[in-house]
Design a protein around this motif. Structure first.
Motif, PDB file in Angstrom:
ATOM      1  N   ASP A  50     -56.369  19.307  42.243  1.00 39.75           N
ATOM      2  CA  ASP A  50     -56.168  17.896  41.881  1.00 39.75           C
ATOM      3  C   ASP A  50     -57.084  17.462  40.748  1.00 39.75           C
ATOM      4  O   ASP A  50     -56.819  16.470  40.066  1.00 39.75           O
ATOM      5  N   LYS A  51     -58.189  18.190  40.555  1.00 40.16           N
ATOM      6  CA  LYS A  51     -59.114  17.843  39.471  1.00 40.16           C
ATOM      7  C   LYS A  51     -58.933  18.755  38.267  1.00 40.16           C
ATOM      8  O   LYS A  51     -59.701  18.673  37.302  1.00 40.16           O
ATOM      9  N   CYS A  52     -57.927  19.616  38.334  1.00 42.79           N
ATOM     10  CA  CYS A  52     -57.748  20.654  37.321  1.00 42.79           C
ATOM     11  C   CYS A  52     -56.595  20.272  36.397  1.00 42.79           C
ATOM     12  O   CYS A  52     -55.446  20.179  36.831  1.00 42.79           O
ATOM     13  N   GLU A  69     -58.922  12.951  30.696  1.00 41.47           N
ATOM     14  CA  GLU A  69     -58.658  11.540  30.467  1.00 41.47           C
ATOM     15  C   GLU A  69     -57.568  11.079  31.440  1.00 41.47           C
ATOM     16  O   GLU A  69     -56.675  11.854  31.786  1.00 41.47           O
ATOM     17  N   PRO A  70     -57.618   9.799  31.862  1.00 45.07           N
ATOM     18  CA  PRO A  70     -56.639   9.362  32.870  1.00 45.07           C
ATOM     19  C   PRO A  70     -55.194   9.453  32.388  1.00 45.07           C
ATOM     20  O   PRO A  70     -54.279   9.659  33.178  1.00 45.07           O
ATOM     21  N   LYS A  71     -54.965   9.310  31.082  1.00 47.87           N
ATOM     22  CA  LYS A  71     -53.610   9.388  30.555  1.00 47.87           C
ATOM     23  C   LYS A  71     -53.655  10.142  29.236  1.00 47.87           C
ATOM     24  O   LYS A  71     -54.443   9.797  28.353  1.00 47.87           O
ATOM     25  N   MET A  72     -52.798  11.137  29.109  1.00 50.29           N
ATOM     26  CA  MET A  72     -52.726  11.859  27.836  1.00 50.29           C
ATOM     27  C   MET A  72     -52.370  10.862  26.735  1.00 50.29           C
ATOM     28  O   MET A  72     -51.402  10.118  26.855  1.00 50.29           O
ATOM     29  N   SER A  73     -53.166  10.851  25.689  1.00 56.50           N
ATOM     30  CA  SER A  73     -52.932   9.879  24.623  1.00 56.50           C
ATOM     31  C   SER A  73     -52.635  10.594  23.318  1.00 56.50           C
ATOM     32  O   SER A  73     -53.314  11.562  22.961  1.00 56.50           O
ATOM     33  N   ASP A 119     -62.380  -0.371  39.241  1.00 56.81           N
ATOM     34  CA  ASP A 119     -62.953   0.695  38.425  1.00 56.81           C
ATOM     35  C   ASP A 119     -61.909   1.333  37.512  1.00 56.81           C
ATOM     36  O   ASP A 119     -62.122   2.378  36.930  1.00 56.81           O
ATOM     37  N   PHE A 120     -60.746   0.685  37.412  1.00 53.25           N
ATOM     38  CA  PHE A 120     -59.737   1.169  36.466  1.00 53.25           C
ATOM     39  C   PHE A 120     -58.949  -0.027  35.952  1.00 53.25           C
ATOM     40  O   PHE A 120     -58.992  -1.107  36.552  1.00 53.25           O
ATOM     41  N   ASN A 121     -58.258   0.190  34.854  1.00 49.92           N
ATOM     42  CA  ASN A 121     -57.485  -0.893  34.254  1.00 49.92           C
ATOM     43  C   ASN A 121     -56.283  -0.296  33.532  1.00 49.92           C
ATOM     44  O   ASN A 121     -56.415   0.634  32.744  1.00 49.92           O
ATOM     45  N   VAL A 122     -55.102  -0.828  33.809  1.00 48.26           N
ATOM     46  CA  VAL A 122     -53.862  -0.285  33.252  1.00 48.26           C
ATOM     47  C   VAL A 122     -53.089  -1.391  32.548  1.00 48.26           C
ATOM     48  O   VAL A 122     -52.691  -2.372  33.178  1.00 48.26           O
ATOM     49  N   THR A 123     -52.950  -1.292  31.228  1.00 51.16           N
ATOM     50  CA  THR A 123     -52.072  -2.185  30.475  1.00 51.16           C
ATOM     51  C   THR A 123     -51.220  -1.302  29.555  1.00 51.16           C
ATOM     52  O   THR A 123     -51.500  -0.110  29.417  1.00 51.16           O
ATOM     53  N   GLY A 127     -60.420   4.352  33.168  1.00 49.35           N
ATOM     54  CA  GLY A 127     -60.951   4.660  34.500  1.00 49.35           C
ATOM     55  C   GLY A 127     -60.005   5.552  35.283  1.00 49.35           C
ATOM     56  O   GLY A 127     -58.941   5.941  34.821  1.00 49.35           O
ATOM     57  N   SER A 128     -60.429   5.874  36.492  1.00 50.47           N
ATOM     58  CA  SER A 128     -59.642   6.745  37.351  1.00 50.47           C
ATOM     59  C   SER A 128     -58.669   5.863  38.128  1.00 50.47           C
ATOM     60  O   SER A 128     -59.071   5.022  38.923  1.00 50.47           O
ATOM     61  N   VAL A 129     -57.382   6.058  37.858  1.00 45.46           N
ATOM     62  CA  VAL A 129     -56.389   5.119  38.386  1.00 45.46           C
ATOM     63  C   VAL A 129     -56.148   5.350  39.875  1.00 45.46           C
ATOM     64  O   VAL A 129     -55.836   6.456  40.303  1.00 45.46           O
ATOM     65  N   ASN A 130     -56.313   4.303  40.653  1.00 41.91           N
ATOM     66  CA  ASN A 130     -55.958   4.334  42.073  1.00 41.91           C
ATOM     67  C   ASN A 130     -54.546   3.760  42.193  1.00 41.91           C
ATOM     68  O   ASN A 130     -54.340   2.547  42.088  1.00 41.91           O
TER      69      ASN A 130
END
Lengths: 379, 379
Positions: free
Chosen positions: A311-313, A264-268, A10-14, A20-23
């Motif tokens: 953690d969600k803030c 967002e999962p990563k500040m862009s 459910d997540f993808n990191v490149t 998605g929400s990174v595990n």
């Protein structure tokens, strides 16, 4: 882009996208990296005299070859630090994580720091007509100033730009490139036959920093790379190559991503409202922080009654990653979020003040060093 | 390697290999290039005051955009010349063809000449452990001296080495690279997914010479490339890209291959006995020429009776390509071969003498300019 061969998740990191929400536990398995554990943290504390809040808080959460690097250091074989940033716009506060760590390592371990500012990377990997090479080169020099202003020592810091320092980089990059096939790159980066040949070659230049000091001095010198975990793939490929070229595999410490203000999962840097730029005015900071998502309940009454989830803030996360380095003060903020004793408005006003204080100090430091930038550049 | 999409044929021409007996008519069709015809030759003669023996003899046999280039020249829009050599050993006399033409164009058209000596090309494309980057860089400087010694004017000649001039080349190469996909390269060069990413990127650097002067001067300047026809593929790919970057497509004139002494379709520097190197001693030249194949009959008696075939005689071809520039004298040599009045031994002794006279003069010119090489290098 999805990395070929990964289990659907459910997540993808490149390096090009974080979705998605990174595990991070699963990510370590996918990438074949190991936790930066308590024992390593204790060794760092012993050698440096202190730990860093980014390590204590497990924001730097994973590593490669770190025990080996510390072994070498204890034997008197000192390391240098390598990191970098590919410019595409003004730097965000999220971009600071590797440089804050690099500056600390420089101070505590008396390490030289090499910083790659690859001013061709986004040109090759994005189809944005605004991102001409000249435009990115201009950004690159602004980034270099932002980085240097974090407190790096001029004599021990060597920033380089791929297009301007090609004489120092290209000859080493082709050595790397000869040992990497398109098959390898295709799988690792999710490239296709329609990918341009510059983007295909690029990882070779990023690998050069792992041995640039060794090559310059013609001896094997350990290298430590603090980086955002999305960059690991470059070195996953390069590490074996670098060893075959006669250098040490680099040690790496991996950081999690600072989330975007809107969750967002990563500040862009390509999302103006989700990111705080180092160039933001005090008013912009207040405006953006006010619109940030928090982990609080939908009304003040509910929040006072049930409390929220730090953690969600995103506000709490900004304190944790960057703007409250005192652990006890951070715990007080998190507790006040959890028990409902501090409402979103107060939280946000306080965070905006702290960000603005940081940016104000940063601007002054930029102004102070801006005519001395040549001292921070690789020659 | 076979170029994908070609009809099966009894010869194959790529930058990496020339196999079989080359049918230049068919090759023109395959490559989409046109003859360098009588009309063009007449125009060159009018503008230059003379033609060149390599054009008269149709050794430069094909072209792209040559009429356009001459139109521009007549309008006062002068061209510069671009060519090069990828070092892998001492230069052979066969390597001289593009440089002899470039030097003549410099003299007759007052053209600046840019010469790429890509010291990474063979490193990336060959798996010979002897060919380290350092070793090739050493060869590259020897090649530069051999080239300069052909009579180039220092102020109008700019030789560059990819690893040493990367600051001038790399930024332009990535502009080219962004517009070329792996699919395109794969088909054109016969690459596979197992090709290394440096070899995949390389053609971008070769393309830079087609617009380097235009980029330096920030205006569109016509460019003429004399080259061995095996190199056409690089520019077949680059020409559309270069135009999209805002420059003129280069004009090209293509030469046939000087055959090997033993009848190989192209003299190769990797075949010591089939090639005359510029570094060969007089004794080596005599030895190699004595072993060359000729178009003569198997015995002196049969040769006197039936005569031989100059087109199949490597000795005659050496006169034609390089060592007898006077057309009437060449015709006498060919006639003597055809009518059997000159036997192989005599032919060979005369050719060896002429080659050694050329090499002796070349060595003296090398010695004379060797301390002034910096004047011939791109700055």
């Amino acid at each position: 882009m999805r990395i070929d061969g990964l289990m659907p998740d459910d997540f993808n990191v490149t390096p090009y996208d974080v979705e998605g929400s990174v595990n991070y536990e699963k990510l370590m398995q996918q990438f074949g990296i190991r936790p930066l554990n308590e024992e390593m943290e204790a060794r760092i504390k012993k050698l440096a005299g202190e730990t860093h809040y980014l390590i204590r808080r497990k924001i730097y959460f994973a590593q490669r070859e770190l025990s080996w690097l510390l072994d070498e250091y204890e034997k008197g074989n000192r390391f240098y630090v390598y990191t970098g940033i590919a410019p595409s716009g003004s730097m965000t506060v999220g971009h600071l994580l590797p440089f804050i760590m690099a500056q600390w390592l420089q101070e505590k371990f008396d390490a030289d720091v090499y910083i790659q500012v690859p001013d061709e990377e986004k040109f090759l990997n994005k189809n944005d007509p605004k991102l001409t090479l000249e435009y990115i080169n201009g950004l690159a020099h602004q980034d270099a100033l932002d980085i240097a202003a974090l407190g790096f020592k001029p004599k021990k810091t060597k920033i380089y730009f791929d297009t301007e320092h090609a004489n120092q980089i290209y000859k080493h990059a082709v050595r790397v490139a000869k040992r990497i096939t398109f098959s390898t790159i295709k799988d690792a980066f999710g490239f296709s036959n329609e990918t341009n040949i510059g983007a295909i070659f690029y990882t070779s230049t990023q690998a050069v920093g792992t041995f640039i000091k060794s090559a310059e001095e013609n001896r094997k010198i350990p290298c430590l790379i603090p980086l955002g975990v999305d960059q690991d793939v470059h070195f996953r490929i390069a590490r074996d190559v670098v060893e075959k070229l006669g250098y040490y595999k680099p040690a790496i410490i991996h950081s999690k991503f600072l989330p975007g203000l809107k969750g967002e999962p990563k500040m862009s840097s390509s999302d103006p409202n989700g990111a705080i730029y180092l160039s933001d005015s005090p008013e912009e900071v207040v405006r953006k922080v006010n619109r940030a998502i928090t982990g609080q309940q939908s009304t003040a009454e509910l929040q006072k009654k049930y409390g929220g989830d730090p953690d969600k803030c995103s506000v709490c996360q900004y304190y944790k990653y960057l703007f409250e380095t005192d652990d006890r003060k951070l715990e007080r903020i998190f507790t006040a979020e959890r028990d409902g004793s501090m409402l979103a408005g107060e939280h946000k006003a306080d965070l905006a003040r702290k960000i603005n204080a940081f940016l104000e100090k940063h601007r002054k430091e930029r102004d102070r060093i801006k005519d001395r930038m040549d001292d921070f550049i690789l020659h």
